[in-house]
Every structure is written in C-alpha cells, then in structure tokens.
Design a protein around this motif. Structure first.
Motif, PDB file in Angstrom:
ATOM      1  N   SER A 111      30.269  13.089 -20.831  1.00  0.00           N
ATOM      2  CA  SER A 111      29.276  12.127 -20.337  1.00  0.00           C
ATOM      3  C   SER A 111      28.334  11.658 -21.451  1.00  0.00           C
ATOM      4  O   SER A 111      27.385  10.939 -21.208  1.00  0.00           O
ATOM      5  CB  SER A 111      28.463  12.782 -19.226  1.00  0.00           C
ATOM      6  OG  SER A 111      27.918  13.993 -19.724  1.00  0.00           O
ATOM      7  N   SER A 112      28.605  12.071 -22.712  1.00  0.00           N
ATOM      8  CA  SER A 112      27.630  11.794 -23.772  1.00  0.00           C
ATOM      9  C   SER A 112      27.764  10.407 -24.404  1.00  0.00           C
ATOM     10  O   SER A 112      26.833   9.923 -25.043  1.00  0.00           O
ATOM     11  CB  SER A 112      27.780  12.839 -24.883  1.00  0.00           C
ATOM     12  OG  SER A 112      28.930  12.549 -25.634  1.00  0.00           O
ATOM     13  N   GLY A 113      28.920   9.801 -24.257  1.00  0.00           N
ATOM     14  CA  GLY A 113      29.122   8.499 -24.887  1.00  0.00           C
ATOM     15  C   GLY A 113      29.609   8.619 -26.321  1.00  0.00           C
ATOM     16  O   GLY A 113      29.972   7.620 -26.935  1.00  0.00           O
ATOM     17  N   LYS A 114      29.625   9.818 -26.876  1.00  0.00           N
ATOM     18  CA  LYS A 114      30.128  10.016 -28.242  1.00  0.00           C
ATOM     19  C   LYS A 114      31.616  10.347 -28.158  1.00  0.00           C
ATOM     20  O   LYS A 114      32.002  11.307 -27.473  1.00  0.00           O
ATOM     21  CB  LYS A 114      29.364  11.168 -28.912  1.00  0.00           C
ATOM     22  CG  LYS A 114      29.812  11.471 -30.326  1.00  0.00           C
ATOM     23  CD  LYS A 114      29.159  10.580 -31.347  1.00  0.00           C
ATOM     24  CE  LYS A 114      29.681  10.841 -32.734  1.00  0.00           C
ATOM     25  NZ  LYS A 114      29.279   9.832 -33.702  1.00  0.00           N
ATOM     26  N   ASP A 115      32.423   9.524 -28.827  1.00  0.00           N
ATOM     27  CA  ASP A 115      33.864   9.702 -28.757  1.00  0.00           C
ATOM     28  C   ASP A 115      34.320  10.745 -29.768  1.00  0.00           C
ATOM     29  O   ASP A 115      34.308  10.491 -30.966  1.00  0.00           O
ATOM     30  CB  ASP A 115      34.533   8.359 -29.072  1.00  0.00           C
ATOM     31  CG  ASP A 115      35.496   7.976 -27.982  1.00  0.00           C
ATOM     32  OD1 ASP A 115      35.695   8.791 -27.056  1.00  0.00           O
ATOM     33  OD2 ASP A 115      36.054   6.869 -28.062  1.00  0.00           O
ATOM     34  N   TYR A 131      24.477  17.983 -30.313  1.00  0.00           N
ATOM     35  CA  TYR A 131      24.646  16.553 -29.998  1.00  0.00           C
ATOM     36  C   TYR A 131      23.666  15.699 -30.807  1.00  0.00           C
ATOM     37  O   TYR A 131      24.036  14.644 -31.335  1.00  0.00           O
ATOM     38  CB  TYR A 131      24.472  16.315 -28.493  1.00  0.00           C
ATOM     39  CG  TYR A 131      24.595  14.850 -28.150  1.00  0.00           C
ATOM     40  CD1 TYR A 131      25.833  14.222 -28.197  1.00  0.00           C
ATOM     41  CD2 TYR A 131      23.480  14.089 -27.830  1.00  0.00           C
ATOM     42  CE1 TYR A 131      25.966  12.883 -27.920  1.00  0.00           C
ATOM     43  CE2 TYR A 131      23.597  12.742 -27.555  1.00  0.00           C
ATOM     44  CZ  TYR A 131      24.852  12.137 -27.600  1.00  0.00           C
ATOM     45  OH  TYR A 131      24.971  10.808 -27.344  1.00  0.00           O
ATOM     46  N   GLU A 138      25.271  12.864 -33.106  1.00  0.00           N
ATOM     47  CA  GLU A 138      25.089  11.537 -32.512  1.00  0.00           C
ATOM     48  C   GLU A 138      25.275  10.413 -33.552  1.00  0.00           C
ATOM     49  O   GLU A 138      25.939   9.426 -33.308  1.00  0.00           O
ATOM     50  CB  GLU A 138      23.687  11.467 -31.919  1.00  0.00           C
ATOM     51  CG  GLU A 138      23.536  10.486 -30.815  1.00  0.00           C
ATOM     52  CD  GLU A 138      22.107  10.520 -30.261  1.00  0.00           C
ATOM     53  OE1 GLU A 138      21.279  11.340 -30.751  1.00  0.00           O
ATOM     54  OE2 GLU A 138      21.826   9.731 -29.367  1.00  0.00           O
TER      55      GLU A 138
END
Ligand code: IMP
Length: 200
Positions: free
Chosen positions: A23-27, A194, A198
């Motif tokens: 759910s973090s958006g970091k691929d 994270y 990021e």
C-alpha cells in the motif's frame, strides 16, 4: 525497478514486509530465498539483534550481489531477565517449532500470576546492506505488551498467540496483518526503512 533481497527463510516475516509495501506506492521487486539456489544459511552468531541483522544482510548481499534487507527480531520478557531475546526462534532447542517455544515460555512463567508482572516487548533490528558500500541503513522498532496465560488467535507467527500488545485486549495473533503492521516492532522498523527508501 528497485530490487531488494529479503534475507530470511521465515514466511511470516517475508509476508509482513511485502504487505507493508503493497500500500506504500513504492514499487519494489522483492526477492527471497525461493529465487536463488543454495541461498546461504547464516549462523546467528552475534550477541545483539543488530549484530545478527548485519550478519544476515551481509552474507546474503555478498551471495546475491544485490541490495539486501535483514530483520533480526525477538521477544524480551521482563520477569525472565529479558529472555528469550536473540534466542527467540530456538528457545526450546535447535529445531524447536513456534509452538514448542510458546509452550516453554508459558511454562517458565507459570508462577507469574499477575498480568502486570507479565510485561514483555518485541524488538526488531533491521539492516539494509549494499554489496558495494556495505551497511547503508539500519533502524529498530519496539512493541510493548504483556504475555497472556493461554494461546489465542491463529494469525501471525511465533509468539503472536500469547502476546497482547499495549492498548489491546486481543493477542497479536487475533489482529489482521494490516493492524499488526501498524503497531508491531517490525511495522515500526519498516516505517523507518520506508522513509529511507522512499527517495532512493
Ligand atoms: P530470527 O529469525 O532470529 O529473527 O527469529 C525471530 C524469532 O523471534 C521468531 O522465530 C519468533 O519466535 C520471534 N518473533 C520475531 N518477530 C515476531 C513476531 O512478529 N511475532 C511473533 N514472534 C516473533
């Protein structure tokens, strides 16, 4: 895409790390022991969680030649002088199951009746190792709680069925993965990690 190897054979840990980032958006493309032949078995020869995390991260990074994340974690129980600590996974012996370890802990605490005397905390030391630069990031997460008198719940792994996190009247094994990741030692370490990754 950023590739990171998780230096662990523990499916519970691997699932929690992957779920945190979903759910973090970091691929991130996570690699595990399943993606490599002869993945190293690293002896936890250190005397602290941090030392063991470094040993695990370094050995796997050297073997894979990739960025590697390692987590060394465990449970420290106050009335047992912070045991089982770094020996959490092998508390009841070398080939102990999670159930064997929980049974041993409950037995050793059999005389400790008051819940306020059953305080404990989970600790997680997390290390990111770069094959060229060595240690590039480390962080720690702690989750305070109490040891219950009987097992409850069937989620999670390890000592979750007997650990009641502070502010809850359920065990860690009664929380779903998302709830656990918000409050757990590993979840807190992952928040720190994270922030670092990021903008990597
Ligand atoms: P490690 O692989 O040496 O870091 O061992 C960690 C051990 O600590 C696990 O095998 C569990 O017994 C315990 N442990 C660490 N994190 C957790 C957790 O999130 N829930 C329950 N037990 C845990």
């Amino acid at each position: 895409m950023l590739e990171i190897v998780i230096s662990s054979r523990n499916p519970g840990k691997i699932d929690e790390i992957k779920a945190f980032f979903l759910s973090s958006g970091k691929d991130i493309r996570w690699l595990t022991c399943r993606d490599f032949k002869n993945f190293p078995e690293v002896a936890e020869a250190g005397s602290t969680f941090f030392e063991n995390a470094k040993l695990k991260a370094k050995a796997v990074s050297k073997f894979t030649n990739k960025l590697t994340l390692a987590d060394d974690s465990g449970l420290a129980v106050d009335c047992l002088n912070k045991k089982p600590g770094i020996y959490s996974s092998r508390y009841a012996g070398k080939n102990a199951t999670d159930k064997n370890n929980r049974d041993k802990l409950l037995k050793e605490m059999g005389n400790v009746k008051k819940i306020e005397d059953r305080s404990a905390r989970f600790i997680c030391s997390m290390v990111l190792w770069d094959p060229k630069k060595g240690l590039i990031f480390n962080t720690e997460g702690i989750c305070e709680g109490k040891i219950g008198t009987a097992e409850k719940g069937d989620k999670g792994f390890g000592y979750d069925p007997i650990f009641i996190p502070e502010g809850f009247n359920r065990t860690m094994a009664q929380l779903d993965q998302e709830e656990k990741n918000k409050i757990s030692h590993r979840g807190k370490a992952l928040q720190g990690f994270y922030s670092f990754i990021e903008n990597f």
